[in-house]
Motif scaffolding. Structure first.
Motif, PDB file in Angstrom:
ATOM      1  N   TYR A  56      -0.993   5.277 -13.615  1.00 24.58           N
ATOM      2  CA  TYR A  56      -0.494   6.217 -12.731  1.00 24.58           C
ATOM      3  C   TYR A  56       0.467   7.239 -13.120  1.00 24.58           C
ATOM      4  O   TYR A  56       1.239   6.821 -13.936  1.00 24.58           O
ATOM      5  CB  TYR A  56      -0.235   5.495 -11.546  1.00 24.58           C
ATOM      6  CG  TYR A  56      -1.195   4.790 -10.588  1.00 24.58           C
ATOM      7  CD1 TYR A  56      -1.261   3.440 -10.684  1.00 24.58           C
ATOM      8  CD2 TYR A  56      -1.922   5.461  -9.662  1.00 24.58           C
ATOM      9  CE1 TYR A  56      -2.279   2.733 -10.190  1.00 24.58           C
ATOM     10  CE2 TYR A  56      -2.817   4.561  -9.067  1.00 24.58           C
ATOM     11  CZ  TYR A  56      -3.048   3.357  -9.065  1.00 24.58           C
ATOM     12  OH  TYR A  56      -4.018   2.554  -8.429  1.00 24.58           O
ATOM     13  N   GLN A  80       3.720   9.498 -11.457  1.00 24.96           N
ATOM     14  CA  GLN A  80       4.233   9.798 -10.086  1.00 24.96           C
ATOM     15  C   GLN A  80       5.224  10.881 -10.259  1.00 24.96           C
ATOM     16  O   GLN A  80       6.171  10.862 -11.272  1.00 24.96           O
ATOM     17  CB  GLN A  80       4.967   8.530  -9.783  1.00 24.96           C
ATOM     18  CG  GLN A  80       5.739   8.700  -8.138  1.00 24.96           C
ATOM     19  CD  GLN A  80       6.553   7.372  -7.926  1.00 24.96           C
ATOM     20  OE1 GLN A  80       6.697   6.676  -8.590  1.00 24.96           O
ATOM     21  NE2 GLN A  80       6.427   7.121  -6.667  1.00 24.96           N
ATOM     22  N   GLY A 123       6.894  14.522  -4.715  1.00 23.35           N
ATOM     23  CA  GLY A 123       5.976  15.502  -3.584  1.00 23.35           C
ATOM     24  C   GLY A 123       4.591  15.339  -3.619  1.00 23.35           C
ATOM     25  O   GLY A 123       3.942  15.543  -2.908  1.00 23.35           O
ATOM     26  N   LEU A 124       4.145  14.488  -4.943  1.00 25.66           N
ATOM     27  CA  LEU A 124       2.625  14.505  -5.154  1.00 25.66           C
ATOM     28  C   LEU A 124       2.347  12.842  -5.147  1.00 25.66           C
ATOM     29  O   LEU A 124       0.984  12.576  -4.997  1.00 25.66           O
ATOM     30  CB  LEU A 124       2.252  14.738  -6.630  1.00 25.66           C
ATOM     31  CG  LEU A 124       2.455  16.401  -6.720  1.00 25.66           C
ATOM     32  CD1 LEU A 124       2.067  16.812  -7.913  1.00 25.66           C
ATOM     33  CD2 LEU A 124       1.598  16.797  -5.562  1.00 25.66           C
ATOM     34  N   GLY A 125       3.174  11.670  -5.026  1.00 25.88           N
ATOM     35  CA  GLY A 125       3.130  10.570  -4.882  1.00 25.88           C
ATOM     36  C   GLY A 125       2.318   9.927  -6.123  1.00 25.88           C
ATOM     37  O   GLY A 125       2.525  10.927  -7.371  1.00 25.88           O
ATOM     38  N   LEU A 126       1.737   8.725  -6.110  1.00 30.80           N
ATOM     39  CA  LEU A 126       1.040   8.341  -7.312  1.00 30.80           C
ATOM     40  C   LEU A 126      -0.248   8.890  -7.457  1.00 30.80           C
ATOM     41  O   LEU A 126      -0.928   8.751  -6.485  1.00 30.80           O
ATOM     42  CB  LEU A 126       1.170   6.644  -7.190  1.00 30.80           C
ATOM     43  CG  LEU A 126       2.286   5.862  -7.704  1.00 30.80           C
ATOM     44  CD1 LEU A 126       3.135   5.767  -6.495  1.00 30.80           C
ATOM     45  CD2 LEU A 126       2.033   4.413  -8.277  1.00 30.80           C
ATOM     46  N   PHE A 182      -8.451   4.039 -15.374  1.00 25.64           N
ATOM     47  CA  PHE A 182      -8.480   2.560 -14.968  1.00 25.64           C
ATOM     48  C   PHE A 182      -9.610   1.944 -15.749  1.00 25.64           C
ATOM     49  O   PHE A 182     -10.423   2.719 -16.572  1.00 25.64           O
ATOM     50  CB  PHE A 182      -8.578   2.247 -13.671  1.00 25.64           C
ATOM     51  CG  PHE A 182      -9.805   2.977 -13.020  1.00 25.64           C
ATOM     52  CD1 PHE A 182      -9.936   4.270 -12.748  1.00 25.64           C
ATOM     53  CD2 PHE A 182     -10.682   2.110 -12.649  1.00 25.64           C
ATOM     54  CE1 PHE A 182     -11.071   4.589 -11.932  1.00 25.64           C
ATOM     55  CE2 PHE A 182     -12.035   2.537 -11.962  1.00 25.64           C
ATOM     56  CZ  PHE A 182     -12.088   3.982 -11.608  1.00 25.64           C
ATOM     57  N   ASP A 196      -8.352  10.629 -11.122  1.00 31.79           N
ATOM     58  CA  ASP A 196      -8.204  11.724 -10.333  1.00 31.79           C
ATOM     59  C   ASP A 196      -7.645  12.908 -11.459  1.00 31.79           C
ATOM     60  O   ASP A 196      -8.016  14.075 -11.292  1.00 31.79           O
ATOM     61  CB  ASP A 196      -7.427  11.640  -9.270  1.00 31.79           C
ATOM     62  CG  ASP A 196      -8.002  10.810  -8.249  1.00 31.79           C
ATOM     63  OD1 ASP A 196      -7.001  10.075  -7.777  1.00 31.79           O
ATOM     64  OD2 ASP A 196      -9.146  10.792  -8.095  1.00 31.79           O
ATOM     65  N   LEU A 200       3.339   4.816 -14.320  1.00 33.64           N
ATOM     66  CA  LEU A 200       3.185   3.391 -14.028  1.00 33.64           C
ATOM     67  C   LEU A 200       2.040   2.911 -14.194  1.00 33.64           C
ATOM     68  O   LEU A 200       0.797   3.363 -14.063  1.00 33.64           O
ATOM     69  CB  LEU A 200       3.378   3.569 -12.441  1.00 33.64           C
ATOM     70  CG  LEU A 200       4.928   3.727 -11.841  1.00 33.64           C
ATOM     71  CD1 LEU A 200       4.956   4.140 -10.409  1.00 33.64           C
ATOM     72  CD2 LEU A 200       5.775   2.818 -12.033  1.00 33.64           C
ATOM     73  N   GLN A 252      -2.588  -4.481  -6.377  1.00 35.82           N
ATOM     74  CA  GLN A 252      -2.411  -4.143  -7.685  1.00 35.82           C
ATOM     75  C   GLN A 252      -0.997  -4.602  -7.819  1.00 35.82           C
ATOM     76  O   GLN A 252      -0.179  -4.244  -7.162  1.00 35.82           O
ATOM     77  CB  GLN A 252      -2.517  -2.906  -7.681  1.00 35.82           C
ATOM     78  CG  GLN A 252      -3.979  -2.285  -7.756  1.00 35.82           C
ATOM     79  CD  GLN A 252      -4.305  -0.992  -8.164  1.00 35.82           C
ATOM     80  OE1 GLN A 252      -3.433  -0.169  -8.443  1.00 35.82           O
ATOM     81  NE2 GLN A 252      -5.569  -0.454  -7.774  1.00 35.82           N
ATOM     82  N   PHE A 310       2.559  -3.756 -10.074  1.00 39.10           N
ATOM     83  CA  PHE A 310       2.975  -2.470 -11.073  1.00 39.10           C
ATOM     84  C   PHE A 310       3.944  -3.178 -12.204  1.00 39.10           C
ATOM     85  O   PHE A 310       4.818  -4.110 -11.833  1.00 39.10           O
ATOM     86  CB  PHE A 310       3.589  -1.718 -10.263  1.00 39.10           C
ATOM     87  CG  PHE A 310       2.496  -0.611  -9.548  1.00 39.10           C
ATOM     88  CD1 PHE A 310       1.929  -1.361  -8.422  1.00 39.10           C
ATOM     89  CD2 PHE A 310       2.019   0.449  -9.852  1.00 39.10           C
ATOM     90  CE1 PHE A 310       0.959  -0.567  -7.668  1.00 39.10           C
ATOM     91  CE2 PHE A 310       1.241   1.375  -9.181  1.00 39.10           C
ATOM     92  CZ  PHE A 310       0.602   0.859  -7.978  1.00 39.10           C
ATOM     93  N   GLY A 311       3.868  -2.379 -13.170  1.00 35.17           N
ATOM     94  CA  GLY A 311       5.059  -2.374 -14.127  1.00 35.17           C
ATOM     95  C   GLY A 311       6.437  -1.654 -13.609  1.00 35.17           C
ATOM     96  O   GLY A 311       6.153  -0.810 -12.683  1.00 35.17           O
ATOM     97  N   PRO A 312       7.472  -1.763 -14.437  1.00 34.59           N
ATOM     98  CA  PRO A 312       8.702  -1.036 -14.192  1.00 34.59           C
ATOM     99  C   PRO A 312       8.489   0.715 -14.327  1.00 34.59           C
ATOM    100  O   PRO A 312       9.421   1.379 -13.785  1.00 34.59           O
ATOM    101  CB  PRO A 312       9.378  -1.616 -14.984  1.00 34.59           C
ATOM    102  CG  PRO A 312       8.837  -1.995 -16.180  1.00 34.59           C
ATOM    103  CD  PRO A 312       7.666  -2.614 -15.800  1.00 34.59           C
TER     104      PRO A 312
END
Lengths: 109, 113
Positions: B35, B37, B40-43, B48, B59, B90, B102, B104-106
């Motif tokens: 992903y 990030q 204002g747009l998120g993840l 995948f 997407d 991410l 899911q 997540f990594g750092p």
């Protein structure tokens, strides 16, 4: 098009306050909804909700899903400074999570 | 505990450079995700993979490619970095039978100059 709206965008409270975070969604082939907490690094999993009306609890946090009205809420009671984070809502359809932009919560002593 | 690690926390690259972001998970998860990030747009899902050597576009795959040669490792490649690829990246993984949960990594914060 799939849509996830979280509100409020930002919230500032004092320790001990109770907060409610909202997530509304329009997602085709909805299967479940997840909540994550993101501090300065990796989002960490909080809850997965699949059934309407059944509250999930973990300590001071709880969450519920309404599949008829297409929303979920995350409640945090007796907030602490360690609750300061971005809270992400993510409905899941048949193959992916669709993330909202998050609610930024700041808890001051 | 599931552990997802990413090769760098911060990275600075120049426009046109080829960039590799590495992700490794240690829980034998079948699914892995990349992903980005942005405020204002998120993840947003880039790519995948459900299995070794398999990949699916998310997407926003334009400008990116991925490689999954081993089950535990999923690489994101920026063939020719551009300034609009400056972002937080991410990686996440999940089990085949529980795809939605899911881990997540750092994250890697990439700056393209």
């Amino acid at each position: 098009e799939d849509k996830v709206v979280q509100s409020p965008l930002s919230l500032v409270v004092h320790e001990g306050d109770t907060v409610t975070l909202n997530c509304s969604y329009e997602v085709t082939n909805f299967r479940s909804l997840l909540w994550y907490k993101q501090e300065k690094k990796a989002p960490t999993f909080l809850f997965m909700l699949t059934s309407s009306g059944i509250e999930k609890k973990s300590g001071r946090l709880s969450s519920i899903l309404d599949k008829k009205e297409l929303f979920s809420i995350l409640n945090i009671t007796a907030t602490q400074t360690g609750d300061s984070a971005i809270y992400l809502c993510a409905p899941y359809n048949t193959d992916k999570l669709i993330f909202g932009t998050g609610t930024r919560l700041q808890v001051f002593p | 505990d599931v552990k997802v690690t990413q090769s760098s926390r911060y990275l600075v690259k120049r426009t046109g450079e080829k960039v590799f972001l590495e992700c490794v998970q240690d829980m034998d998860h079948e699914n892995m995700f990349w992903y980005r990030q942005d405020p204002g747009l998120g993840l947003r899902l880039i790519y995948f993979s459900y299995d070794v050597k398999m990949k699916e576009k998310g997407d926003i795959p334009e400008g990116y490619s991925v490689s999954r040669e081993k089950k535990e490792r999923f690489s994101l490649i920026l063939e020719s970095a551009s300034t609009n690829q400056t972002s937080m990246y991410l990686c996440a993984s999940s089990l085949w039978q529980n795809q939605e949960t899911q881990y997540f990594g750092p994250g890697t914060r990439l700056l393209v100059l």
